[in-house]
Design a protein around this motif. Structure first.
Motif, PDB file in Angstrom:
ATOM      1  N   LEU A 374      12.049   3.416   0.841  1.00 47.63           N
ATOM      2  CA  LEU A 374      10.999   3.601   1.833  1.00 47.63           C
ATOM      3  C   LEU A 374       9.739   4.230   1.243  1.00 47.63           C
ATOM      4  CD1 LEU A 374      13.191   4.834   4.817  1.00 47.63           C
ATOM      5  CD2 LEU A 374      12.169   2.581   4.533  1.00 47.63           C
ATOM      6  N   GLU A 375       9.913   4.983   0.157  1.00 46.23           N
ATOM      7  CA  GLU A 375       8.768   5.644  -0.474  1.00 46.23           C
ATOM      8  C   GLU A 375       7.947   4.686  -1.330  1.00 46.23           C
ATOM      9  OE1 GLU A 375      10.508   8.785  -2.664  1.00 46.23           O
ATOM     10  OE2 GLU A 375      10.982   9.999  -0.897  1.00 46.23           O
ATOM     11  N   GLY A 376       8.597   3.659  -1.858  1.00 44.32           N
ATOM     12  CA  GLY A 376       7.925   2.785  -2.826  1.00 44.32           C
ATOM     13  C   GLY A 376       6.878   1.886  -2.196  1.00 44.32           C
ATOM     14  N   LYS A 377       5.601   2.144  -2.484  1.00 45.43           N
ATOM     15  CA  LYS A 377       4.515   1.333  -1.944  1.00 45.43           C
ATOM     16  C   LYS A 377       4.417   0.004  -2.690  1.00 45.43           C
ATOM     17  CE  LYS A 377       1.729   5.205  -0.316  1.00 45.43           C
ATOM     18  NZ  LYS A 377       0.409   5.864  -0.353  1.00 45.43           N
ATOM     19  N   THR A 378       3.904  -1.005  -1.993  1.00 43.96           N
ATOM     20  CA  THR A 378       3.719  -2.324  -2.607  1.00 43.96           C
ATOM     21  C   THR A 378       2.245  -2.711  -2.573  1.00 43.96           C
ATOM     22  OG1 THR A 378       3.990  -3.556  -0.562  1.00 43.96           O
ATOM     23  CG2 THR A 378       6.001  -3.017  -1.766  1.00 43.96           C
ATOM     24  N   ASN A 379       1.877  -3.611  -3.449  1.00 46.24           N
ATOM     25  CA  ASN A 379       0.495  -4.100  -3.485  1.00 46.24           C
ATOM     26  C   ASN A 379       0.243  -5.211  -2.472  1.00 46.24           C
ATOM     27  OD1 ASN A 379      -0.259  -2.362  -5.589  1.00 46.24           O
ATOM     28  ND2 ASN A 379       0.632  -3.766  -7.118  1.00 46.24           N
ATOM     29  N   ASP A 380       1.331  -5.803  -1.997  1.00 42.15           N
ATOM     30  CA  ASP A 380       1.223  -6.876  -1.011  1.00 42.15           C
ATOM     31  C   ASP A 380       0.978  -6.263   0.374  1.00 42.15           C
ATOM     32  OD1 ASP A 380       2.257  -8.741   1.101  1.00 42.15           O
ATOM     33  OD2 ASP A 380       2.542 -10.049  -0.649  1.00 42.15           O
ATOM     34  N   GLU A 381      -0.133  -6.653   1.005  1.00 39.30           N
ATOM     35  CA  GLU A 381      -0.521  -6.045   2.280  1.00 39.30           C
ATOM     36  C   GLU A 381       0.517  -6.261   3.372  1.00 39.30           C
ATOM     37  OE1 GLU A 381      -4.247  -6.292   5.427  1.00 39.30           O
ATOM     38  OE2 GLU A 381      -4.532  -6.986   3.368  1.00 39.30           O
ATOM     39  N   MET A 382       1.040  -7.482   3.465  1.00 45.97           N
ATOM     40  CA  MET A 382       2.042  -7.785   4.486  1.00 45.97           C
ATOM     41  C   MET A 382       3.326  -7.002   4.251  1.00 45.97           C
ATOM     42  SD  MET A 382       0.794  -9.799   6.725  1.00 45.97           S
ATOM     43  CE  MET A 382       2.270 -10.383   7.546  1.00 45.97           C
ATOM     44  N   GLU A 383       3.758  -6.925   2.990  1.00 49.56           N
ATOM     45  CA  GLU A 383       4.974  -6.185   2.653  1.00 49.56           C
ATOM     46  C   GLU A 383       4.795  -4.695   2.926  1.00 49.56           C
ATOM     47  OE1 GLU A 383       8.072  -7.172   1.758  1.00 49.56           O
ATOM     48  OE2 GLU A 383       7.300  -9.161   2.241  1.00 49.56           O
ATOM     49  N   GLU A 384       3.586  -4.201   2.695  1.00 50.82           N
ATOM     50  CA  GLU A 384       3.310  -2.785   2.939  1.00 50.82           C
ATOM     51  C   GLU A 384       3.388  -2.465   4.429  1.00 50.82           C
ATOM     52  OE1 GLU A 384       2.472   1.179   1.950  1.00 50.82           O
ATOM     53  OE2 GLU A 384       3.290  -0.543   0.874  1.00 50.82           O
ATOM     54  N   VAL A 385       2.915  -3.387   5.255  1.00 50.06           N
ATOM     55  CA  VAL A 385       3.031  -3.206   6.707  1.00 50.06           C
ATOM     56  C   VAL A 385       4.502  -3.150   7.117  1.00 50.06           C
ATOM     57  CG1 VAL A 385       2.640  -4.307   8.958  1.00 50.06           C
ATOM     58  CG2 VAL A 385       0.805  -4.267   7.247  1.00 50.06           C
ATOM     59  N   LYS A 386       5.294  -4.062   6.555  1.00 51.99           N
ATOM     60  CA  LYS A 386       6.730  -4.091   6.855  1.00 51.99           C
ATOM     61  C   LYS A 386       7.406  -2.794   6.413  1.00 51.99           C
ATOM     62  CE  LYS A 386       7.354  -9.118   6.496  1.00 51.99           C
ATOM     63  NZ  LYS A 386       8.004 -10.199   5.697  1.00 51.99           N
ATOM     64  N   ARG A 387       7.033  -2.318   5.215  1.00 54.70           N
ATOM     65  CA  ARG A 387       7.642  -1.087   4.680  1.00 54.70           C
ATOM     66  C   ARG A 387       7.359   0.103   5.602  1.00 54.70           C
ATOM     67  NH1 ARG A 387       6.546   3.458   2.165  1.00 54.70           N
ATOM     68  NH2 ARG A 387       4.304   3.093   2.264  1.00 54.70           N
ATOM     69  N   LYS A 388       6.097   0.212   6.041  1.00 53.62           N
ATOM     70  CA  LYS A 388       5.721   1.333   6.908  1.00 53.62           C
ATOM     71  C   LYS A 388       6.437   1.257   8.246  1.00 53.62           C
ATOM     72  CE  LYS A 388       1.166   2.313   4.945  1.00 53.62           C
ATOM     73  NZ  LYS A 388      -0.294   2.304   5.186  1.00 53.62           N
ATOM     74  N   GLU A 389       6.589   0.040   8.763  1.00 53.49           N
ATOM     75  CA  GLU A 389       7.286  -0.137  10.033  1.00 53.49           C
ATOM     76  C   GLU A 389       8.764   0.236   9.898  1.00 53.49           C
ATOM     77  OE1 GLU A 389       8.133  -1.170  14.007  1.00 53.49           O
ATOM     78  OE2 GLU A 389       6.296  -0.581  12.942  1.00 53.49           O
ATOM     79  N   MET A 390       9.369  -0.179   8.789  1.00 49.85           N
ATOM     80  CA  MET A 390      10.769   0.168   8.536  1.00 49.85           C
ATOM     81  C   MET A 390      10.917   1.678   8.378  1.00 49.85           C
ATOM     82  SD  MET A 390      13.821  -0.879   8.270  1.00 49.85           S
ATOM     83  CE  MET A 390      13.445  -2.612   8.288  1.00 49.85           C
ATOM     84  N   ASN A 391       9.971   2.277   7.668  1.00 44.97           N
ATOM     85  CA  ASN A 391       9.977   3.728   7.474  1.00 44.97           C
ATOM     86  C   ASN A 391       9.959   4.434   8.828  1.00 44.97           C
ATOM     87  OD1 ASN A 391       9.767   6.202   6.234  1.00 44.97           O
ATOM     88  ND2 ASN A 391       8.262   5.511   4.749  1.00 44.97           N
TER      89      ASN A 391
END
Length: 436
Positions: A374-391
């Motif tokens: 959950l901490e690992g940020k991504t450069n892909d904008e869509m994936e980053e949105v998904k990560r934050k939502e999952m977090n």
């Protein structure tokens, strides 16, 4: 001497008594005694097996054959049952390898195979099954080449009667003794694939036979990308594992008995569950391909954990360990863990009034793995949105259930684990914890 020790001693003595009586029994009586010996073997633990099945006992059987005091048919019946329980209970029994009986079997197999006419295939298969199940060691190369085609042929029998099913089960169980070896893959891959695919359509194998077919397939062929594609996308390993775990979970009678009081009551379904977990955990830890069915696999593991929670700590332990492995596996995504219920189970286990040290470590291992994801940020904008939502979803669930307090109470142990020192922790890890 405890009651359990006394029970074990009585079982061993009774087995030895029945074995000694074989010499003086007629043909029918021998079969009856072997049947009773089979029941006793089902109740033995590993130490009792090692106490009974010594080199001396196998040498005695060899002498009985030599002196014609036991027929080869009865010998094979007895040895198949010995091998069956050795494989089913995952017992390491090295005494057969150096026995005179082992040498006799090796000679018989080679001589029978050399016959140009009148070859007794049934005898060969019986010898191979006994030899490979009891040996618990690398099978000599010359015998390996002889064994495999006959055992696979026996395992390919599609007859529906119970006797045929038992014979197929025994052949497939014998094949689980083969680790990766230098063989022509193409020669055997198609045969075992056909057995698995036929079962998926017709459900003709016993549960143990089907699980054993997978063990053979995964043991004997190399772990490469094309092979993983075969097992995941052609043979649908994850889908089949889900189906088997869910059916086994429904079929086991989950009695609320103390585990130490279950001596001799471990049913075949429970053993098959543990055997499935051996290959599920290997698959989770080694797979490289993404599979949309991972969420279903996590969910079936969670369901099994909850079914076994009040009676079978051993099964609960492998469920928790599998979840910890899944949390580390790159192809398994956070959504699989969240929607599959893995996070709930991890904290349910940590909330137990008494805690198994190994389970605690595995639960915390899973927590750290999920946190790092959950901490690992991504450069892909869509994936980053998904990560934050999952977090957000994970932390909302933790807050809703009061899991934050649980994590805080484990602070000191978490600090150890975070610094990769968990192997240096006291064996009584639960001493570090505050019971919430």
């Amino acid at each position: 001497m405890s009651t359990q020790d006394l029970t074990g001693l009585n079982i061993c003595c009774k087995f030895t008594e029945l074995f000694d009586e074989l010499v003086y029994s007629d043909k029918d009586a021998k079969k009856q005694k072997i049947g009773k010996m089979n029941i006793l073997m089902s109740e033995m633990d590993e130490e009792e097996f090692k106490l009974v099945f010594t080199k001396e006992l196998f040498d005695k059987i060899n002498k009985m054959i030599e002196e014609k005091k036991i027929s080869m048919d009865n010998t094979l019946v007895l040895l198949k049952r010995i091998g069956y329980w050795i494989k089913l209970k995952s017992i390491w029994c090295y005494t057969f390898k150096d026995s005179l009986l082992s040498k006799r079997f090796e000679k018989m197999m080679i001589e029978e195979e050399k016959k140009k006419e009148g070859k007794n295939e049934k005898l060969l298969v019986g010898l191979f099954e006994c030899y490979t199940m009891i040996l618990d060691d690398m099978i000599p190369g010359n015998l390996l080449v002889i064994c495999l085609p006959y055992l696979l042929k026996a395992a390919s029998n599609k007859e529906e009667n119970e006797e045929a099913k038992e014979e197929v089960e025994m052949a497939l169980l014998a094949l689980t003794g083969f680790g990766y070896c230098e063989i022509s893959e193409e020669l055997y891959l198609n045969e075992i694939k056909e057995i698995i695919l036929y079962h998926q359509e017709h459900r003709n194998l016993t549960r143990l036979a089907y699980q054993s077919a997978w063990v053979f397939l995964l043991n004997i062929f190399p772990d490469d990308k094309s092979f993983e594609d075969t097992i995941m996308n052609e043979l649908h390993f994850v889908r089949e594992a889900i189906k088997e775990l869910e059916e086994l979970t429904r079929n086991v009678n989950w009695k609320k008995e103390k585990e130490e009081e279950r001596r001799g009551k471990e049913v075949k379904e429970e053993i098959v569950i543990l055997r499935w977990f051996d290959i599920i955990m290997d698959n989770i830890s080694q797979c490289k391909l993404r599979n949309e069915e991972f969420v279903g696999l996590i969910n079936s593991i969670v369901g099994l954990y909850r079914a076994a929670k009040d009676s079978l700590g051993r099964i609960c332990g492998v469920c928790i360990f599998s979840i910890a492995l899944a949390a580390k596996s790159e192809p398994v995504k956070n959504v699989d863990l969240l929607e599959g219920g893995a996070i709930d189970v991890v904290f349910e286990e940590l909330y137990q009034p008494t805690l198994e040290d190994e389970n605690v470590c595995n639960c915390l291992d899973a927590v750290f793995s999920i946190s790092r994801r959950l901490e690992g940020k991504t450069n892909d904008e869509m994936e980053e949105v998904k990560r934050k939502e999952m977090n957000r979803k994970v932390f909302e669930k933790m807050e809703e259930e009061g899991y934050e307090d649980t994590i805080t109470s484990f602070y000191e142990t978490i600090d150890f684990l975070n610094n990769k020192y968990y192997y240096e922790l006291s064996l009584d890890i639960s001493d570090y914890f505050v019971n919430i």
